[in-house]
Design an enzyme around this catalytic site. Structure first.
Site, PDB file in Angstrom:
ATOM      1  N   ASP A 182       0.854  -1.139  -0.004  1.00 29.08           N
ATOM      2  CA  ASP A 182       0.043  -0.138  -0.115  1.00 29.08           C
ATOM      3  C   ASP A 182       1.004   0.933  -0.097  1.00 29.08           C
ATOM      4  O   ASP A 182       1.790   1.346   1.027  1.00 29.08           O
ATOM      5  CB  ASP A 182      -0.725   0.028   1.185  1.00 29.08           C
TER       6      ASP A 182
ATOM      7  N   HIS B 198       1.698   8.674 -24.973  1.00 32.06           N
ATOM      8  CA  HIS B 198       2.190   7.598 -25.903  1.00 32.06           C
ATOM      9  C   HIS B 198       1.946   7.715 -27.326  1.00 32.06           C
ATOM     10  O   HIS B 198       2.403   7.097 -28.266  1.00 32.06           O
ATOM     11  CB  HIS B 198       0.898   6.185 -25.488  1.00 32.06           C
TER      12      HIS B 198
ATOM     13  N   LYS C  79       4.070   6.352 -31.310  1.00 38.65           N
ATOM     14  CA  LYS C  79       3.532   6.082 -32.357  1.00 38.65           C
ATOM     15  C   LYS C  79       4.414   6.220 -33.626  1.00 38.65           C
ATOM     16  O   LYS C  79       4.993   7.288 -33.675  1.00 38.65           O
ATOM     17  CB  LYS C  79       2.153   6.617 -32.607  1.00 38.65           C
TER      18      LYS C  79
ATOM     19  N   GLU D  56     -12.491   8.452 -31.984  1.00 42.32           N
ATOM     20  CA  GLU D  56     -12.845   7.075 -31.302  1.00 42.32           C
ATOM     21  C   GLU D  56     -14.302   6.631 -31.494  1.00 42.32           C
ATOM     22  O   GLU D  56     -15.036   7.495 -31.105  1.00 42.32           O
ATOM     23  CB  GLU D  56     -12.414   7.145 -29.921  1.00 42.32           C
TER      24      GLU D  56
ATOM     25  N   ASP E  98      -8.382  15.002 -21.293  1.00 42.39           N
ATOM     26  CA  ASP E  98      -7.654  13.569 -21.458  1.00 42.39           C
ATOM     27  C   ASP E  98      -7.029  13.652 -22.937  1.00 42.39           C
ATOM     28  O   ASP E  98      -5.928  12.899 -23.077  1.00 42.39           O
ATOM     29  CB  ASP E  98      -9.061  12.998 -21.627  1.00 42.39           C
TER      30      ASP E  98
ATOM     31  N   HIS F  86      -2.263  14.841 -26.231  1.00 44.72           N
ATOM     32  CA  HIS F  86      -2.098  14.364 -27.705  1.00 44.72           C
ATOM     33  C   HIS F  86      -2.184  15.182 -28.674  1.00 44.72           C
ATOM     34  O   HIS F  86      -1.512  15.164 -29.667  1.00 44.72           O
ATOM     35  CB  HIS F  86      -3.102  12.873 -27.837  1.00 44.72           C
TER      36      HIS F  86
ATOM     37  N   LYS G  48     -15.220  11.033 -28.352  1.00 42.07           N
ATOM     38  CA  LYS G  48     -15.546   9.316 -28.132  1.00 42.07           C
ATOM     39  C   LYS G  48     -16.953   9.068 -28.816  1.00 42.07           C
ATOM     40  O   LYS G  48     -17.573   9.978 -29.185  1.00 42.07           O
ATOM     41  CB  LYS G  48     -15.730   9.085 -26.789  1.00 42.07           C
TER      42      LYS G  48
HETATM   43  C1  BG6 Z   1      -5.568   8.067 -23.776  1.00 44.69           C
HETATM   44  C2  BG6 Z   1      -6.973   8.608 -23.369  1.00 44.69           C
HETATM   45  O1  BG6 Z   1      -4.548   8.876 -23.326  1.00 44.69           O
HETATM   46  O2  BG6 Z   1      -5.709   7.800 -25.159  1.00 44.69           O
HETATM   47  C3  BG6 Z   1      -8.107   7.564 -23.671  1.00 44.69           C
HETATM   48  O3  BG6 Z   1      -6.759   8.574 -21.971  1.00 44.69           O
HETATM   49  C4  BG6 Z   1      -8.025   7.439 -25.051  1.00 44.69           C
HETATM   50  O4  BG6 Z   1      -9.147   8.208 -23.310  1.00 44.69           O
HETATM   51  C5  BG6 Z   1      -6.572   6.885 -25.522  1.00 44.69           C
HETATM   52  O5  BG6 Z   1      -8.774   6.229 -25.437  1.00 44.69           O
HETATM   53  C6  BG6 Z   1      -6.544   6.883 -27.110  1.00 44.69           C
HETATM   54  O6  BG6 Z   1      -5.093   6.296 -27.530  1.00 44.69           O
HETATM   55  P1  BG6 Z   1      -5.164   5.482 -28.967  1.00 44.69           P
HETATM   56  O7  BG6 Z   1      -3.732   5.000 -28.962  1.00 44.69           O
HETATM   57  O8  BG6 Z   1      -5.893   4.333 -28.569  1.00 44.69           O
HETATM   58  O9  BG6 Z   1      -5.526   6.332 -29.829  1.00 44.69           O
END
Ligand code: BG6
Length: 494
Positions: free
Chosen positions: A93, A182, A186, A220, A239, A244, A343
């Site tokens: 913890d 992330h 890519k 998405e 988010d 991104h 989304k």
């Molecule tokens: C994340 C978000 O950072 O990226 C998510 O928190 C989102 O909400 C995701 O779905 C999208 O990543 P990718 O690589 O699937 O486009």
């Protein structure tokens, strides 16, 4: 394929080791790197969580996750066994000082060497980042070869981001802090820099003389699923846009550094963030659109509204954002950058479209057929690649017929294999100690500083996101944002 040299042995500790990110992304990424021989002998992976599981129980859990998240064709039983052999679990913890000696003992006991690289990956709520770092230091686990990885979100506004950065920065030097976005891992995003700066033909066109506008879309088709608890406090602006989408914008708009190293690319991205037109209240009212999905049809299947996904009505959290901005510098002044993300949209696509101006003179006034604006279309996902749209003469006698055509580069076809997942590259960069593809503190804070006035204005005004049926391109106001400038979103631009 070029050989992949193994990295130094490493103790890779994942806080949140039984969580969704670890099981869905991090461990599959480590599996792929192990399969390519990149994890050195002696490398250990230590999952940390409050779960009362021993090493064997954890290995069973991870094996089950790998079965789900590794493609059958990529499965290699010997590599799975090797990876599972590296795995350990420590029940801890993070807020209980009495638990920390367990992690200390596990890391000291049986380490490949005293000089092992120690990675601490914090796949937990950001509220815990500071405290975990402090305990790591007090437990004697932080030395110059230690690195900490922070998952987004880094805070929920500028003040909270600064507080997290201060707390982590009290323990780790900036060079040891790896803030993950992330999208930067890519392949198609990294290729953006190579396409722009390792070639001569494009760069002379990438400015306000030739570019009419730029569109960046991250759409998405999934809803918020099980993540409603987190998402309802975040929303699409925090988010997706703060990180991104702004990172993509930076890579499209940045100046070429003299050379690529751990700081120069980040210096140039920071300059772009600092040059974004400030979002005054009038700009927010005019140039931003917030939306929230209603029930609808996605891929022919009925899906519930955001409120139903959340389990309660009345939320004003946006699941969609569209906005218009400008990079106020010599290169880009006057060129609109339109960004949108949402989304439960009609498709899953991440793309950047650079739309060029029309030729200065129409030389074929009596021709038949049609023309469209020249466009460079960078497909981040799916089907990573790039298209160049231009006008050609349709072959045949009897006059000139103009036709829109495209040159199409598909990475998987060209390089003969699908691109690795973004996390594979990023995790290995952490072990290597290369922070080029990670967000520096000043970048994260500059992005928050730009986004914050939008959040503030939205909370000051009676703000209700506009509803859009799931499975569509978002609220109609997002289309109007461009239509009033005489433009439109390039939908299905293939
Ligand atoms: C994340 C978000 O950072 O990226 C998510 O928190 C989102 O909400 C995701 O779905 C999208 O990543 P990718 O690589 O699937 O486009």
């Amino acid at each position: 394929m070029s050989p992949v040299p193994p990295l130094d042995p490493c103790d890779f500790t994942v806080f949140g080791g039984t969580g969704d990110l670890a099981l869905r992304k991090l461990l599959p990424a480590l599996y792929h790197r192990d399969r390519d021989g990149q994890l050195a002998d002696g490398t250990r992976i230590i999952g940390v969580s409050r779960a009362e599981v021993d090493d064997d129980g954890y290995r069973d859990e991870v094996r089950a996750a790998l079965t789900t998240f590794i493609e059958a064709g990529d499965w290699d039983e010997a590599v799975v066994d090797r990876l599972l052999g590296r795995l350990h679990h420590v029940t801890l913890d993070a807020l209980d000082p009495a638990d920390w000696p367990r992690l200390h003992d596990r890391l000291k006991d049986g380490a490949a060497s005293d000089a092992v690289v120690r990675v601490f990956y914090l796949a937990v709520a950001p509220a815990l980042f500071g405290e975990i770092c402090q305990h790591l230091e007090e437990t004697g686990l932080v030395d110059e070869r230690a690195r900490v990885v922070l998952e987004k979100p880094i805070g929920s506004d500028l003040a909270s981001a600064r507080a997290i950065n201060d707390a982590v920065g009290r323990v780790f030097d900036e060079q040891q802090i790896f803030r993950i976005d992330h999208y930067l891992g890519k392949e198609s995003v990294q290729n953006l820099l190579v396409t722009r700066f390792a070639n001569i033909f494009l760069e002379p066109l990438m400015n306000s003389h030739w570019v009419d506008h730029v569109q960046i879309t991250v759409a998405e088709s999934l809803g918020v699923g099980e993540r409603g608890g987190y998402y309802d406090h975040a929303g699409a602006l925090r988010d997706m846009v703060q990180n991104h989408l702004l990172q993509l914008l930076c890579l499209v708009a940045m100046e070429p550094p003299a050379y690529v190293d751990r700081e120069t690319v980040r210096d140039e991205k920071l300059k772009v963030l600092q040059a974004l037109r400030p979002m005054t209240p009038a700009c927010v009212d005019r140039d931003t659109v917030a939306g929230q999905y209603d029930a609808g049809l996605v891929d022919g299947a009925a899906v519930p509204s955001y409120a139903e996904d959340l389990g309660h009505p009345g939320s004003t959290t946006e699941t969609f954002v569209a906005l218009k901005t400008e990079v106020q510098n010599w290169r880009w002044a006057g060129v609109p950058f339109y960004l949108r993300t949402g989304k439960r949209m009609d498709r899953r696509v991440s793309e950047i479209i650079v739309v060029f101006k029309d030729p200065p003179h129409a030389m074929f006034p009596h021709s038949e057929g049609s023309t469209e604006a020249n466009r460079l279309h960078i497909r981040v996902q799916p089907d990573e690649g790039m298209q160049l749209h231009f006008t050609a003469k349709e072959p045949g006698p009897g006059g000139i017929r103009l036709r829109p055509v495209s040159l199409d580069l598909n990475y998987a076809d060209t390089f003969g294999r699908p691109s690795p997942d973004a996390y594979e590259r990023l995790l290995m960069d952490v072990v290597r100690g290369n922070p080029t593809l990670f967000m520096r503190r000043d970048e994260v804070e500059a992005a928050w500083a730009w986004v914050e006035p939008i959040l503030a204005r939205w909370t000051q005004t009676p703000h209700r996101p506009r509803r859009y049926p799931a499975g569509t391109a978002g609220p109609t106001a997002a289309a109007t944002l461009l239509e009033r400038d005489g433009r439109s979103w390039q939908e299905n631009d293939t």
